[in-house]
Design an enzyme around this catalytic site. Sequence first.
Site, PDB file in Angstrom:
ATOM      1  CB  SER A 183      -6.581  -7.860   0.315  1.00 34.74           C
ATOM      2  OG  SER A 183      -6.011  -6.572   0.123  1.00 34.74           O
TER       3      SER A 183
ATOM      4  CG  ASP B  64      -3.089  -1.061  -8.175  1.00 39.62           C
ATOM      5  OD1 ASP B  64      -2.078  -0.345  -8.046  1.00 39.62           O
ATOM      6  OD2 ASP B  64      -3.293  -1.743  -9.192  1.00 39.62           O
TER       7      ASP B  64
ATOM      8  CG  ASP C 181      -0.381  -0.319 -11.904  1.00 40.53           C
ATOM      9  OD1 ASP C 181      -1.166  -0.405 -10.945  1.00 40.53           O
ATOM     10  OD2 ASP C 181      -0.657  -0.732 -13.047  1.00 40.53           O
TER      11      ASP C 181
ATOM     12  N   GLY D   7       1.746  -4.874  -6.781  1.00 44.61           N
ATOM     13  CA  GLY D   7       1.082  -6.162  -7.005  1.00 44.61           C
ATOM     14  C   GLY D   7       2.046  -7.326  -6.846  1.00 44.61           C
TER      15      GLY D   7
ATOM     16  CG  ASP E  19      -2.062  -0.979   1.091  1.00 45.93           C
ATOM     17  OD1 ASP E  19      -2.216  -1.574   0.006  1.00 45.93           O
ATOM     18  OD2 ASP E  19      -2.795  -1.161   2.081  1.00 45.93           O
TER      19      ASP E  19
ATOM     20  NE  ARG F  40       1.894 -11.285  -8.828  1.00 50.23           N
ATOM     21  CZ  ARG F  40       1.650 -10.111  -9.410  1.00 50.23           C
ATOM     22  NH1 ARG F  40       0.418  -9.601  -9.373  1.00 50.23           N
ATOM     23  NH2 ARG F  40       2.596  -9.445 -10.019  1.00 50.23           N
TER      24      ARG F  40
ATOM     25  CB  VAL G   5       4.840   0.334  -3.229  1.00 50.69           C
ATOM     26  CG1 VAL G   5       5.213   0.431  -4.709  1.00 50.69           C
ATOM     27  CG2 VAL G   5       6.033  -0.158  -2.423  1.00 50.69           C
ATOM     28  CB  THR G   6      -0.348   1.658  -3.946  1.00 48.03           C
ATOM     29  OG1 THR G   6      -0.184   0.259  -4.155  1.00 48.03           O
ATOM     30  CG2 THR G   6      -1.480   2.161  -4.833  1.00 48.03           C
TER      31      THR G   6
ATOM     32  CG  ASP H 258      -3.931   2.153 -11.496  1.00 44.08           C
ATOM     33  OD1 ASP H 258      -2.836   2.500 -11.005  1.00 44.08           O
ATOM     34  OD2 ASP H 258      -4.208   0.972 -11.787  1.00 44.08           O
TER      35      ASP H 258
END
Length: 219
Positions: free
Chosen positions: A80, A87, A66, A70, A29, A74, A31-32, A91
């Site tokens: 989730s 995300d 982006d 992810g 989160d 993973r 990083v997002t 975007d």
Amino acid sequence: MLNKYARAFFTRVLTPFAALLIRLGVSPDAVTLVGTGGVVAGALAFYPRGEFFWGTVVITLFVFSDLVDGNMARQLGRSSRWGAFLDSTLDRVADSAIFGGLALWYAGGGDSMLLCAIAIFCLASGQVVSYTKARGEAIGLPVNVNGLVERAERLVISLVACGLSGLHAFGVPGVQILLPIALWIVAVGSAVTLAQRVVTVRRESAEADAAVAHGGKGA
């Protein structure tokens, strides 16, 4: 289309970096959020002033978040609904900043209300293209269609054209025309993609309704 071929490649390239961030205790989160903030800052600080080269450099450095977030999720086994929602929402914020920055340039120093309108159309159509898929899926339809110009294509076409157009500041002649051409391509492609998705949802909804009606009669 680009998603199909490019995402796997960049996922492999960015996996070691994602693993490093995990070891450092950084969350997906975070990083997002940082990635979106960087894109927004780059787009709104540079593009409205016509500084397309450096703006694109800054945006490109952050836009890969982006894929990184992810990848991290993973690796951590933490995929989730919240992460997917955050995300997808951010975007849309990043895309709006990019095309909003271009619209501000053409409304000001770029001195072209037509291209300002095209940039705004690119912004709006991109949001609606995403909404049609989300809304179709929300009512239980697969929306199984690969659009002509989806988010990856919009970003690549726009950012490459912006970066190349910015080379004009370094004395490269004739490159300014690339950005208007790119905006027209994105605008037309987005309109076609929107039509593809609307047609697909109409067909899938008709098939779903027919299946329900047929099932009811069979009962």
